[in-house]
Every structure is written in structure tokens, then in C-alpha cells.
Design an enzyme around this catalytic site. Structure first.
Site, PDB file in Angstrom:
ATOM      1  N   ASP A  79       0.826  -1.223   0.000  1.00 28.55           N
ATOM      2  CA  ASP A  79       0.000   0.000   0.000  1.00 28.55           C
ATOM      3  C   ASP A  79       0.862   1.275   0.000  1.00 28.55           C
ATOM      4  O   ASP A  79       0.627   2.198   0.778  1.00 28.55           O
ATOM      5  CB  ASP A  79      -0.955   0.017   1.195  1.00 28.55           C
ATOM      6  CG  ASP A  79      -2.051  -1.023   1.071  1.00 28.55           C
ATOM      7  OD1 ASP A  79      -1.998  -1.827   0.139  1.00 28.55           O
ATOM      8  OD2 ASP A  79      -2.958  -1.025   1.919  1.00 28.55           O
TER       9      ASP A  79
ATOM     10  N   ASP B  48      -0.369  -4.467  -3.729  1.00 26.76           N
ATOM     11  CA  ASP B  48      -1.400  -3.415  -3.883  1.00 26.76           C
ATOM     12  C   ASP B  48      -0.791  -2.027  -3.708  1.00 26.76           C
ATOM     13  O   ASP B  48      -1.353  -1.165  -3.031  1.00 26.76           O
ATOM     14  CB  ASP B  48      -2.518  -3.612  -2.865  1.00 26.76           C
ATOM     15  CG  ASP B  48      -3.134  -5.003  -2.924  1.00 26.76           C
ATOM     16  OD1 ASP B  48      -3.076  -5.642  -3.986  1.00 26.76           O
ATOM     17  OD2 ASP B  48      -3.667  -5.458  -1.889  1.00 26.76           O
TER      18      ASP B  48
END
Length: 336
Positions: free
Chosen positions: A84, A105
Site C-alpha cells: 500500500d 497493492d
């Protein structure tokens, strides 16, 4: 607000001298936003040639930058993390000649974002994107135009996916980009139950660009335009030169940094305010800097002078800036 970092080449992140770094995970901080090294919350923010890192590493979500506003743009910057790394949370956003590095991600959120000539660098196995586009009528896109998708040197052949749908209507395009052999043949992988994502590819090259075994990929018949992603008025807030000639209005919050290396911007405009540094690691210079922002924030320049070190032990808030420049020539460090 416009932030400038020292560099010998404004067209790239490679020669950047300024690093803003922090190392806390989302579970420890209490939320994704709270873990962010920089959290940008108000529109019309520009940043040039600054590297931003969350150094927490593998094991949990840990955000380097939360870009949570409209008309945000970044030029020759680096975003460094693992899981992230970059939260493109809301609004329209533009990234030019930037490095975005992570494993899981590491570009995620619900913004409509255009990535121009960026290096997308994986440092572990996982998915690059996690779009949270929820409904089919949302206008948001991620478009990677002329990107270079590579490994940081770790052997990741076939272990990286272009994305997975954080929400069911994720929408991403990779076009005219170089996809190395780190990209898995399937291209995309699963996340949200019942997802019907729109994943497009167009005229990509490299060992990872073959779409014959792709999951979900739509082989586009043409490139997506920047107008589609950012709107027809994008040229009013995107710096076409990437050199910082234009100025803009914004607010942001910057988390306490371990270390910020000196910059030499020399872009002062309007009245100039220089905070008085306490000069001690046991002191908090945040109030002095904030006072300078309040005094010169309306069209002026706040200068952190070369050779000076300012110590912070709380969030540095830029809410008082009204079309101001924050000129970082000295050093910001976390106080003891």
C-alpha cells in the site's frame, strides 16, 4: 502549496536529494491514513523532485503517501514502500516521470489517476494496482501511459500481477508501456468477491506483454486519452513543462519525518518568512513553522534555510497556506 526538492535533473526522480521518511504500519497507527508519511487533504497541491518513503517493510499495510484531494500533481518524485505504498484516494491526480515502488497493492484507491512515463518497480511478489472503483457509473480510471514495469533486482519472474480488484468495478489501463518478465502470464488476479473489473491493455511491449493467457484483459482498440481520465480542464492545473513554472493553491499534512535532506529550490515568491529554529533535538519547532505559515501563507514563501535543522514531534499542518511555496533548503528531523 507547492513543494520543491533539490535535484540536478528536474525531469526525473533519479537525482533527487530530498527524502521524507517515516516507518509505521497501519495497524500500529490506527488507520491507513494515519500511517502515511504524507497525507494530502486539500486540492491543488504540486510536488517536485521529492522522495517519500514508508520504511516499515513487509508484514502490514504502510502508506508512504495518501493523495486524498482533487487536482494533485507530482513531478519527478519517488514513492517508496512495500504494501500500500501510494493511496490515490480521491479526485483527479497526475504523476509524471515518477518512481512508484512496492510489492502488494502498492497503487490503490478510488481516484482517477494518470501515470505518465513512470517507473513501476516491484520489490516483492504481488499485485501492482488495487482499484477501489465500486460502481459501473463511476468515471474513475487508472491509466499507465509509457510506463516501465520492472523489478528492483529481486527475482520476480512471473510473480507480479498488473492488478487485482479491491472493489468489484476496478478499471485500469496499461498502454504503450514496457512490461518486463515479472508480469505473470494471467496478468491480473482476484480479490473482491463477484468482481467484474475492466482491465485494458494496448500496444504494450516486453516479455510480460503477451495477452494470450490473460484473465479479464480487454485488448483495447485504441489508447485512452488524458482528457478521459482527468477531464477537459486538466491543463489548467497540470504543469505541462514539469519544471514548476506555474504555482497553485493547496493544503496538506506532513507526518513527522525521520530525516529530510536539504533542498535548494530558490523559488521564493511574495513575502518571505523564516521560522526560528530551536536547534535542539529535545525541542519542537512545529509551532514556529506553523506561525510562519500563518504569516506568509497568503501568496508568500516559507523558507527552511540551508544549514538549519528543525525538529518536529507532531504533524506539520499546511492548512494556512493560500497559494504559498514551502522552500526546503534546510533539514527537518523528528525530535527525541
Amino acid at each position: 502549496l507547492t513543494l520543491y526538492g533539490e535535484t540536478t535533473d528536474t525531469a526525473s526522480y533519479i537525482s533527487n536529494k530530498v527524502l521524507i521518511t517515516h516507518g509505521i504500519s497501519s495497524p500500529a497507527a490506527g488507520s491507513l491514513d494515519a500511517s502515511s508519511t504524507i497525507n494530502i487533504r486539500v486540492p491543488n497541491f504540486k510536488m517536485y523532485n521529492i522522495n517519500v518513503e514508508n520504511s516499515f517493510g513487509n508484514g502490514a499495510q504502510a502508506v508512504a503517501v495518501t493523495a486524498n484531494a482533487d487536482k494533485l500533481s507530482f513531478y519527478g518524485c519517488s514513492f517508496l514502500g512495500y504494501q500500500d505504498t501510494l493511496c490515490v484516494k480521491a479526485g483527479a491526480q497526475y504523476y509524471s516521470n515518477c518512481l512508484i515502488k512496492g510489492a502488494v497493492d502498492y497503487i490503490f484507491g478510488d481516484a482517477s489517476a494518470w501515470f505518465e512515463s513512470c517507473t513501476i518497480m516491484s520489490n516483492g511478489p504481488g499485485a501492482i494496482t488495487a482499484s477501489s472503483r465500486t460502481t459501473s457509473d463511476e468515471s474513475t480510471w487508472y491509466v499507465f501511459n509509457n510506463a516501465n514495469v520492472v523489478s528492483d533486482g529481486t527475482n520476480l519472474v512471473g510473480k507480479v500481477f498488473l492488478g487485482r480488484p479491491w472493489r468489484v468495478n476496478a478499471r485500469v489501463m496499461f498502454q504503450k508501456s514496457q512490461l518486463s518478465n515479472i508480469i505473470n502470464a494471467a496478468g491480473w488476479t482476484e480479490m473482491a468477491d463477484g468482481a467484474t473489473p475492466k482491465y485494458y491493455e494496448y500496444k504494450n511491449t516486453g516479455d510480460g506483454s503477451n495477452t494470450s493467457k490473460r484473465k479479464w484483459t480487454i485488448n483495447a482498440t485504441g489508447a485512452i486519452s488524458i482528457n478521459t481520465v482527468l477531464g477537459d480542464s486538466y491543463s489548467s492545473w497540470v504543469d505541462q513543462s514539469g519544471t514548476g513554472i506555474t504555482q497553485s493553491t493547496a493544503s496538506a499534512s506532513v507526518a513527522v519525518a525521520k530525516s529530510v535532506a536539504p533542498a535548494k529550490s530558490s523559488v521564493a515568491k511574495g513575502p518571505v518568512c523564516t521560522p526560528v529554529a530551536g536547534g535542539s533535538a529535545s525541542k519542537d519547532d512545529t509551532p514556529a513553522i506553523y506561525a510562519a505559515i500563518q504569516k506568509c501563507g497568503n501568496g508568500g514563501t516559507i523558507v527552511i534555510p540551508a544549514g538549519k535543522t528543525y525538529f518536529l514531534n507532531t504533524v506539520l499542518n499546511f492548512d494556512g497556506c493560500k497559494s504559498c511555496v514551502f522552500q526546503l533548503d534546510g533539514t527537518l528531523k523528528a525530535s527525541d
